[in-house]
Scaffold this motif. Structure first.
Motif, PDB file in Angstrom:
ATOM      1  N   TRP A  20      -6.592  -0.045 -10.025  1.00 30.04           N
ATOM      2  CA  TRP A  20      -5.812  -1.029 -10.780  1.00 30.04           C
ATOM      3  C   TRP A  20      -5.428  -0.471 -12.156  1.00 30.04           C
ATOM      4  CZ3 TRP A  20     -10.873  -1.666  -9.272  1.00 30.04           C
ATOM      5  CH2 TRP A  20     -11.857  -1.659 -10.268  1.00 30.04           C
ATOM      6  N   THR A  32      -1.368  -7.341  -1.894  1.00 29.34           N
ATOM      7  CA  THR A  32      -1.897  -6.185  -1.173  1.00 29.34           C
ATOM      8  C   THR A  32      -1.446  -6.241   0.287  1.00 29.34           C
ATOM      9  OG1 THR A  32      -3.916  -7.279  -0.406  1.00 29.34           O
ATOM     10  CG2 THR A  32      -3.971  -6.314  -2.612  1.00 29.34           C
ATOM     11  N   ARG A  47      -5.144  -6.007 -10.578  1.00 25.79           N
ATOM     12  CA  ARG A  47      -3.861  -5.334 -10.812  1.00 25.79           C
ATOM     13  C   ARG A  47      -2.913  -6.218 -11.624  1.00 25.79           C
ATOM     14  NH1 ARG A  47      -3.118  -2.365  -4.854  1.00 25.79           N
ATOM     15  NH2 ARG A  47      -4.228  -0.449  -5.462  1.00 25.79           N
ATOM     16  N   GLU A  53       6.731  -1.890  -6.329  1.00 21.32           N
ATOM     17  CA  GLU A  53       5.786  -1.462  -5.301  1.00 21.32           C
ATOM     18  C   GLU A  53       4.645  -0.680  -5.949  1.00 21.32           C
ATOM     19  OE1 GLU A  53       7.668   0.562  -2.061  1.00 21.32           O
ATOM     20  OE2 GLU A  53       9.354  -0.850  -2.009  1.00 21.32           O
ATOM     21  N   ASN A  54       3.499  -0.710  -5.292  1.00 19.17           N
ATOM     22  CA  ASN A  54       2.320  -0.059  -5.866  1.00 19.17           C
ATOM     23  C   ASN A  54       2.493   1.440  -6.039  1.00 19.17           C
ATOM     24  OD1 ASN A  54       1.023  -2.465  -6.107  1.00 19.17           O
ATOM     25  ND2 ASN A  54      -0.607  -2.028  -4.650  1.00 19.17           N
ATOM     26  N   ARG A 114       2.354  -4.031  -0.630  1.00 22.03           N
ATOM     27  CA  ARG A 114       1.532  -3.664  -1.789  1.00 22.03           C
ATOM     28  C   ARG A 114       2.441  -3.612  -3.018  1.00 22.03           C
ATOM     29  NH1 ARG A 114      -0.348   0.189   2.100  1.00 22.03           N
ATOM     30  NH2 ARG A 114       0.947   1.789   1.122  1.00 22.03           N
ATOM     31  N   ARG A 115       2.372  -4.645  -3.839  1.00 20.22           N
ATOM     32  CA  ARG A 115       3.361  -4.755  -4.920  1.00 20.22           C
ATOM     33  C   ARG A 115       2.855  -5.686  -6.029  1.00 20.22           C
ATOM     34  NH1 ARG A 115       4.112  -8.574  -1.175  1.00 20.22           N
ATOM     35  NH2 ARG A 115       5.045 -10.575  -1.772  1.00 20.22           N
ATOM     36  N   GLY A 124      -0.171 -10.252  -8.096  1.00 18.70           N
ATOM     37  CA  GLY A 124      -0.588  -9.038  -7.411  1.00 18.70           C
ATOM     38  C   GLY A 124      -0.662  -9.290  -5.912  1.00 18.70           C
ATOM     39  N   SER A 170      -6.046  -7.516  -6.057  1.00 14.48           N
ATOM     40  CA  SER A 170      -4.729  -7.999  -6.476  1.00 14.48           C
ATOM     41  C   SER A 170      -4.788  -8.689  -7.838  1.00 14.48           C
ATOM     42  CB  SER A 170      -4.143  -8.960  -5.425  1.00 14.48           C
ATOM     43  OG  SER A 170      -4.947 -10.123  -5.290  1.00 14.48           O
ATOM     44  N   PHE A 204       0.282   2.067  -9.112  1.00 15.11           N
ATOM     45  CA  PHE A 204      -1.150   2.326  -8.932  1.00 15.11           C
ATOM     46  C   PHE A 204      -1.416   3.407  -7.890  1.00 15.11           C
ATOM     47  CE2 PHE A 204      -0.540  -2.293  -9.639  1.00 15.11           C
ATOM     48  CZ  PHE A 204      -1.144  -2.425 -10.881  1.00 15.11           C
TER      49      PHE A 204
END
Length: 240
Positions: free
Chosen positions: A123, A154, A177, A113-114, A220-221, A152, A174, A118
Motif C-alpha cells: 500500500w 482489489t 491503499r 489501476e494498481n 485492482r484500482r 480502494g 483496500s 502500488f
C-alpha cells in the motif's frame, strides 16, 4: 242592503288585508333568509378568494425556488464538466498507463489501476503514482467545494500469510491503499481534509470478471469519486 254590502266589502277588505300582511311577513322573512344566505356565501367566497390568493403566492414562491434550483443544478453540472476537462488535461501524461477520467450521474470519476500506484500486496505509492495523485490534489485544491471519496478495490485473490507488515484480508488491503492516497492528498495545504473520505471495498465492486488476468488487473484500482456539495440544493428542495 247597502249596509250588508258594505259589511261584506269590509270583511273582504279585512281578509285581504290579513292575507296581504301574512304574505308581506312571509316575504320579509324569506328575504331575510335569502340575505343571510347571501351574506354567508359572500363570506365563504371571500375565504375561498383568500385561500386562492395564498395558493397563488405559494405557487409563485415555489416557481421562483424551482427556477433557482434549476439554475444551481445547471451551474453544478457545468462546473463538473469543467472539472472533468481540467483533470483530463492535467493527467494527460498518464493516458494509457491505467488511468481514466469519466463523468456520469453528475460526478467525476478518476480511476487509477494498481499497476500505476502500488506493488503487489503493498500500500506504498510508487513515484509515478504519487505524481498522478499530486496532480489530482492540485486540481482539488483549486476546487474547495468538491467532496472526494477515495475507494480502494482489489481482485478476489485471497491474502495468505503476512504482507508488508501484516494485512488480514482484501478489505484491509483496500482500506490501507485508500488511506495512503488520502495521506498524499492531505499533504497539499490547499486540499480541505474535511472533504476527503477513505473507503475500502475489497473485492466486492469489480469492473470485470476475476476469471481472467486482465479482469483482475482492471479490478485492482483506486477510484476518486468527486461530488459537488449539495447543501444549497437540499435546502431549496426542503423549501419547495
Amino acid at each position: 242592503a247597502t249596509k250588508k254590502s258594505l259589511d261584506n266589502l269590509k270583511s273582504s277588505y279585512d281578509a285581504l288585508e290579513k292575507d296581504s300582511n301574512e304574505a308581506l311577513d312571509a316575504n320579509i322573512k324569506k328575504n331575510r333568509e335569502l340575505l343571510a344566505e347571501l351574506e354567508a356565501k359572500q363570506k365563504a367566497m371571500a375565504a375561498e378568494q383568500d385561500k386562492l390568493n395564498k395558493l397563488k403566492a405559494d405557487l409563485l414562491k415555489s416557481s421562483t425556488r424551482l427556477a433557482e434550483l434549476e439554475k444551481i443544478m445547471a451551474d453544478k453540472e457545468a462546473a463538473m464538466k469543467k472539472l472533468k476537462e481540467t483533470l483530463s488535461k492535467s493527467l494527460k501524461a498518464f493516458e494509457g498507463k491505467g488511468l481514466t477520467v469519466t463523468e456520469r450521474d453528475g460526478k467525476v470519476y478518476v480511476s487509477m489501476e494498481n499497476k500505476l500506484l502500488f506493488e503487489s500486496g503493498s500500500w506504498t505509492v510508487g513515484t509515478e503514482g504519487k505524481k498522478a495523485v499530486d496532480l489530482v490534489g492540485k486540481v482539488l485544491g483549486d476546487n474547495p467545494d468538491i467532496s472526494v471519496l477515495i475507494e480502494g478495490h482489489t481482485d478476489n485473490d485471497k491474502i495468505i500469510g503476512s504482507i508488508g507488515g501484516g494485512v488480514e484480508n482484501n478489505w484491509d488491503l483496500s482500506t490501507k491503499r485508500a488511506t495512503a492516497i488520502v495521506t498524499i492528498l492531505s499533504a497539499n495545504a490547499k486540499v480541505k481534509k474535511e472533504n476527503l473520505t477513505a473507503a475500502g471495498r475489497g473485492e466486492f465492486a469489480p469492473l470485470l470478471s476475476n476469471e481472467t488476468a486482465e479482469g483482475k488487473a482492471k479490478n485492482r484500482r483506486i477510484e476518486f469519486i468527486l461530488t459537488p456539495k449539495l447543501d444549497e440544493l437540499s435546502k431549496l428542495l426542503n423549501e419547495l
